[in-house]
Design an enzyme around this catalytic site. Structure first.
Site, PDB file in Angstrom:
ATOM      1  N   LEU A  60     -11.026 -26.909  30.054  1.00 19.01           N
ATOM      2  CA  LEU A  60     -11.707 -27.598  31.156  1.00 19.01           C
ATOM      3  C   LEU A  60     -11.161 -28.995  31.345  1.00 19.01           C
ATOM      4  CD1 LEU A  60     -15.367 -26.458  30.611  1.00 19.01           C
ATOM      5  CD2 LEU A  60     -13.896 -25.944  32.544  1.00 19.01           C
ATOM      6  N   ARG A  98     -29.674 -28.375  18.690  1.00 17.03           N
ATOM      7  CA  ARG A  98     -28.965 -27.427  17.835  1.00 17.03           C
ATOM      8  C   ARG A  98     -29.010 -27.797  16.363  1.00 17.03           C
ATOM      9  NH1 ARG A  98     -23.801 -26.441  21.859  1.00 17.03           N
ATOM     10  NH2 ARG A  98     -24.988 -25.171  23.314  1.00 17.03           N
TER      11      ARG A  98
END
Lengths: 210, 247, 685
Positions: free
Chosen positions: C52, C346
């Protein structure tokens, strides 16, 4: 020929010519059916019509050229497509993913083509060149030959198989929206294939036994 | 389990290749197909032989790097599955497995099971994009509502991973499913309509020039595609192509 | 306190512009120097990596007119591992009217990073996030939409708004293909030259500036020299230092690490993210781990049995998960963190899973798995659908079927992937998940311009360290990669390049290139002629085990010191005993791996050293010595509110055949100054 430069354009041309030929085959079948019903008179009238109608006379060379085009382009495409994979798979299992009919259009087509030549010599050439006294009689006589009838039936089974893929394939190539029409086209294609194969064969078998 | 492998070995692009037999023991059913090949390579290296070269990267079925023609099918016998997601529980002890590279003239073999798929990139370069420069001043993303169905169809087409299984499996080595997926994605979005005609013509022209065959609608590509890219996309490409001729 | 002696170097300056937080980026953009279009044509930029960040940067720079050379080790730029990102991308669009704003996205990110990120960078990230979505939609990225045709959103961990844009479970794929398309357009224009199947093996530094790279053509084995006026590294993270991770097999730290050896500082290596929802490992031969998107925590509930005997029975296969009645299940995240429940960040979720499994409640054979259960969601959606469809008194089966359909629409591809790997049907039985290495917050140090301490070396995406602090929130990696590539680097790099418009092509026949290529060749020859006995993977697996056991989810000083020693030993053994088959001038993946692992063996040690140096717990870095009585991370803002940027201790080429002591790395601190938010104890309760 610039119109036919790309692979997709060639395919579109194959589709259009194929569909035109389907129309012819169906018309031919309709005429042949008159052999059985209503019978001789109707058949003779139809033959007369085909031989004299000006529109049909115009269409005849077009049909002839379409046949040549469809066959020629078919062979050309098959030949070029074959050349796109010079090294073959040692172990290939194409049957897992596609139908026999779709993979063997060239062979079903080729068989129909062979038959077409014989057919032309048996019917079309005499029609055109000789003074055939009785068309009906000419047709019926050939069907009394068992080898001819077997060849005839096999040819139309081949054509049926050819159409079972070719019909819907043509529409796919012309870009009909698949999610809407696919099922209908697939079923129609199969029906046309069965009508052609069974229709022509049935006439031959009928006259062989009668 | 114990397996008999028949693997295509080819030292380089111009070398002559051949199928070579290997026997491998200690394969576990939880292994992925590529982990089985890892195991084989480990053994080959230990024996001082050259390991089998094969492409792979993400090993979760999304990068499109892995390939392999396994027992006569692209990505092996499972449907909607890339080779890296194929697991050995699919095979039985004593099975013979043939492993070949993708075969197409447009995909020349580089080494063993690795082929060069850059032709697919070149097709994308011909028009697989919407001509928009980076700009912090494009319109707000919600300016043009797009019917959910169109967006979903475009998405489904866009999930192609460019692995080349369609080409490998097609009897004509045609790349139509691959090309059509990109054409169809953009054709169904308002942003993509602007260049639709040019895109389809340019991409088809390069597809032909790269030496792929033409589509005969056998449908094998759709069946073997690990992402289930639909044949509808080919119909859409065809339609777009025909429409483009009228422009 | 550990007893290590760390050499300290000069503190670092981050070049953050003055002004109010929301104005900094605008002020900066207004003040930087520009390069005119005519001059851009004369400037070359190398971009390493086409994920990306790399693809978006390469495309955007080429659009501006620069000459770009892009490098990917895969056979196509489309295969970069960004493609595997599943869940989504954040943007502060506030389409849902739930109170989102640039400030909130910034705040959530900096808090989620446990106040170890840089305020100004993080705010800028939030500020450009909306433009990413606009840009992607214009590119034809098919995001999920609702029935009104507008973009849909979902929630991710650590936040209380819905700001995540997604394309089923394949958001990374769709965004990457968007950037790939933009890149292709520039390749077609001739503004980007693409080098596929090329690996950057060294950075070439001329007079202190990054001026080129040595790349290896992975097919022919040829070494190539490439020069440019600036080098952009977009080469991703280093999770594969753990051997097993969710990264791709080819993902590696070599480009970044070789830049580090050439003088670029490596920042916060200890900050790695261990993702809570991965498919547990099953066999010794496992080559990688597979992530199950965090988005699943929107609808999945995480639990283990309340009773130890049930956990034992599950492990022995005597009990099925569905046999355990509701009252005997411990939905431990909902219990411990009622405000965020299953959607805690997370790091918190991962540690909680480890805590339960360490206490003996693990539910699979290895005892290292917890359940992620969709039964409740299936029932809830099913009832909703039945109501919508006007079905009165629907049966349980009807509700299940309707609910399953909704779950399938949302996560179909993930469920399918899970079933393929585990042979379990997650619609019928709960998924089993366990944490796994996933992302590296640490990376090469960069300033506000995304420029490393080596002028001309820019680092973007996961390869840099800048925006996520000690823990990255879900759906923020895609945001950062694209923000860097599309909207930040194209500005900041111009300010640097403005000085070199008259320089002309950078020659490659200079002593610097000669030396770099020679040394690379030397290393390759060493590997191929070393008559060792063990394969590269043998060492990689060993390193991975040390890293996971002692530098993983929870760390302590003793373990870290042991790890450092063990890695040093392993590194010695590697250089003595590694065996690499094949040839230099051929496709040779074993040789590629040898280079990666040589780098991991140094990076791993530095990671442990950084963890040992940081005597606090924050985000993904959890030191057992530093925790609150109820087991939460205990930060030490007084002593550790800084970025730890490490300088390579030896001259770059001293490593070959020799032992470099990573403990000699020099620590440069960049103090983290919080002007606009006040670091507090992160609480998700």
């Amino acid at each position: 020929m610039t119109l036919l430069k790309t692979s997709v354009a060639k395919k579109v041309a194959m589709a259009l010519s194929g569909l035109f030929l389907v129309l012819f085959v169906l018309l031919h079948l309709a005429i042949n059916l008159t052999l059985i019903y209503p019978g001789k008179e109707a058949f003779d009238a139809a033959v007369e019509f085909m031989a004299t109608n000006p529109f049909i006379q115009i269409m005849q060379p077009i049909l002839f050229l379409t046949f040549l085009f469809h066959i020629g382009m078919g062979i050309y495409l098959e030949w070029t497509n074959k050349s796109k994979r010079s090294v073959k798979y040692v172990n290939n299992n194409p049957g897992a993913a596609s139908s026999w009919a779709s993979r063997n259009m060239i062979w079903t087509g080729f068989f129909v083509f062979l038959f077409l030549i014989i057919h032309l010599f048996n019917y079309f050439v005499p029609f055109k060149t000789q003074d055939v006294p009785d068309h009906y009689e000419l047709v019926i006589r050939l069907f009394k030959n068992p080898y001819y009838t077997i060849l005839y039936v096999m040819a139309f089974i081949a054509l049926g198989v050819h159409l079972s893929h070719g019909f819907q394939s043509a529409f796919q190539t012309l870009g009909t929206p698949r999610e809407k029409c696919n099922r209908a086209l697939d079923i129609t294609g199969k029906i046309v294939a069965v009508i052609v194969a069974v229709g022509f064969s049935a006439i031959a078998i009928y006259f062989y036994f009668n | 389990m114990k397996l008999n492998l028949k693997i295509w070995r080819q030292a380089g692009p111009n070398a002559k290749g051949r199928m070579v037999d290997y026997q491998i023991d200690g394969v576990e059913s939880d292994m992925s197909f590529l982990e089985m090949l890892d195991l084989l390579n480990e053994k080959l290296i230990a024996k001082g032989e050259e390991p089998v070269a094969f492409d792979h990267d993400c090993r979760e079925g999304i990068c499109g790097m892995c390939s392999l023609y396994i027992n006569g099918e692209a990505h092996g016998p499972d449907r909607l599955t890339t080779t890296c997601q194929l697991h050995m529980r699919r095979f039985k002890d004593g099975d013979t497995i043939t492993i070949e590279p993708w075969r197409a003239n447009a995909f020349p073999v580089i080494k063993d099971l690795i082929v060069d798929r850059s032709a697919l990139d070149r097709i994308q370069q011909a028009g697989g994009y919407i001509s928009v420069n980076t700009s912090g001043r494009t319109v707000d993303a919600n300016t043009i509502p797009i019917p959910k169905k169109d967006a979903d169809n475009a998405f489904d087409a866009a999930t192609c991973i460019g692995c080349g299984a369609c080409v490998a499996t097609c009897k004509n080595a045609s790349a139509m499913l691959f090309v059509s997926a990109k054409v169809a994605q953009f054709a169904q979005l308002p942003q993509g309509r602007v260049e639709a005609a040019k895109r389809v013509q340019d991409m088809v022209a390069v597809m032909d020039a790269e030496g792929f065959g033409s589509c005969t609608n056998t449908g094998a590509c759709e069946v073997e595609c690990p992402k289930g890219i639909s044949l509808s996309n080919i119909a859409i490409l065809n339609k777009e192509f025909i429409l483009a001729q009228t422009k | 306190m550990s007893t290590i002696n760390i050499k300290e170097g000069a503190p670092l300056k981050s070049h953050i512009p003055q002004g109010d937080l929301p104005d900094k980026w605008t002020t900066y953009k207004n003040k930087i120097r520009l390069v005119s279009p005519a001059n851009k044509r004369n400037l070359d930029i190398i971009v390493v990596g086409t994920g990306l960040a790399g693809a978006s940067a390469a495309a955007s720079l080429a659009e501006l007119g620069y000459n770009v050379k892009a490098f990917a080790f895969q056979d196509s730029p489309r295969r970069a591992h960004s493609i595997a990102a599943q869940g989504g991308i954040n943007a502060s669009k506030n389409y849902q009217n739930d109170g989102d704003s640039d400030w909130r996205l910034f705040y959530d990110t900096i808090k989620g990073g446990d106040y170890r990120g840089r305020e100004a960078n993080t705010y800028r990230l939030a500020e450009v996030s909306g433009s990413i979505i606009d840009q992607a939609v214009m590119q034809g990225v098919p995001f999920a939409r609702d029935y009104g045709g507008l973009l849909d959103n979902r929630s991710f961990g650590g936040v209380q708004v819905s700001r995540t844009f997604y394309a089923k479970g394949q958001t990374g794929q769709q965004l990457l293909l968007g950037a790939y398309a933009a890149l292709n357009r520039q390749i077609a224009r001739g503004k980007v030259t693409m080098y596929n199947r090329h690996e950057m093996i060294d950075l070439v530094v001329v007079d202190g500036h990054a001026r080129g790279i040595i790349a290896r053509n992975l097919i022919t084995g040829e070494l190539e020299r490439h020069s440019a006026h600036a080098v952009v590294l977009a080469s991703g993270g280093y999770s594969n230092v753990y051997f097993l991770s969710t990264n791709a097999m080819g993902s590696n730290a070599t480009a970044a690490w070789r830049a580090h050896r050439k003088g670029a500082y490596f920042a916060n290596p200890a900050f790695v993210q261990i993702h809570p929802t991965c498919i547990p490992r099953s066999s010794e031969h496992q080559s990688k781990l597979t992530l199950m998107s965090e988005s699943l925590r929107n609808d999945g509930r995480i639990w283990v049995p309340k009773k130890l005997e049930d956990a034992v029975a599950l492990r022995e296969g005597k009990l099925k998960p569905n046999d355990i009645p509701e009252e005997d299940r411990d939905y431990y995240l909902e219990r411990r963190y009622p405000a965020f429940g299953n959607l805690v960040p997370r790091d918190v979720a991962s540690r909680a899973a480890k805590e339960r499994c360490d206490a003996g409640y693990g539910v699979n054979k290895t005892g290292e798995a917890v359940f992620l259960d969709f039964a409740t969601a299936i029932e809830r959606y099913g009832k909703e659908q039945a109501h919508l469809k006007g079905i009165k008194n629907p049966s349980k089966e009807v509700i299940r079927e309707l609910g399953k359909k909704i779950i399938e629409d949302k996560y179909g591809n993930l469920f399918q992937m899970y079933e393929k790997i585990t042979d379990d049907n997650p619609y019928e039985t709960p998924m089993m998940i366990y944490p796994a290495n996933h992302y590296a917050m640490g990376g090469l140090w960069v300033d506000y311009d995304l420029q490393s301490n080596l002028p001309g070396l820019f680092v973007i995406g996961e390869a840099n360290f800048s925006d996520h602090g000690a823990n990255r929130l879900g759906a923020s990696a895609l945001m950062q990669g694209l923000a860097d590539g599309y909207f930040i680097l194209p500005y900041t790099i111009g300010d640097y390049l403005a000085d070199y418009i008259r320089e002309g092509k950078v020659p490659t026949n200079t002593p610097e290139f000669d030396e770099a290529e020679e040394k690379v060749m030397e290393e390759i020859n060493f590997f191929l002629t070393n008559k060792g006995t063990h394969s590269v993977d043998y060492f990689h697996k060993k390193l991975g085990k040390i890293m996971w056991d002692k530098v993983g989810l929870a760390r302590n000083a003793q373990g870290l010191q042991e790890a450092i020693k063990e890695i040093q030993e392993l590194r010695k053994e590697f250089w003595k005993d590694v065996r690499v088959p094949g040839k230099a001038n051929d496709y040779n993946p074993e040789l590629e791996k040898a280079g990666y692992v040589a780098d991991y063996l140094e990076l791993g040690e530095l990671l442990a050293l950084d963890a040992l140096n940081r005597n606090e717990s924050c985000g993904g870095h959890f030191r057992e010595e530093y925790q609150t009585p109820d087991g939460e991370a205990l930060r030490d803002d007084e002593h550790y509110a800084y970025v730890a940027a490490w300088e390579y201790p030896a001259k770059p080429y001293e490593r070959y055949h020799k032992h470099v002591n990573m403990s000699d790395e020099i620590l440069h601190k960049e103090p983290l100054i919080f002007e606009f938010v006040k670091p507090t104890t992160r609480s998700y309760k």
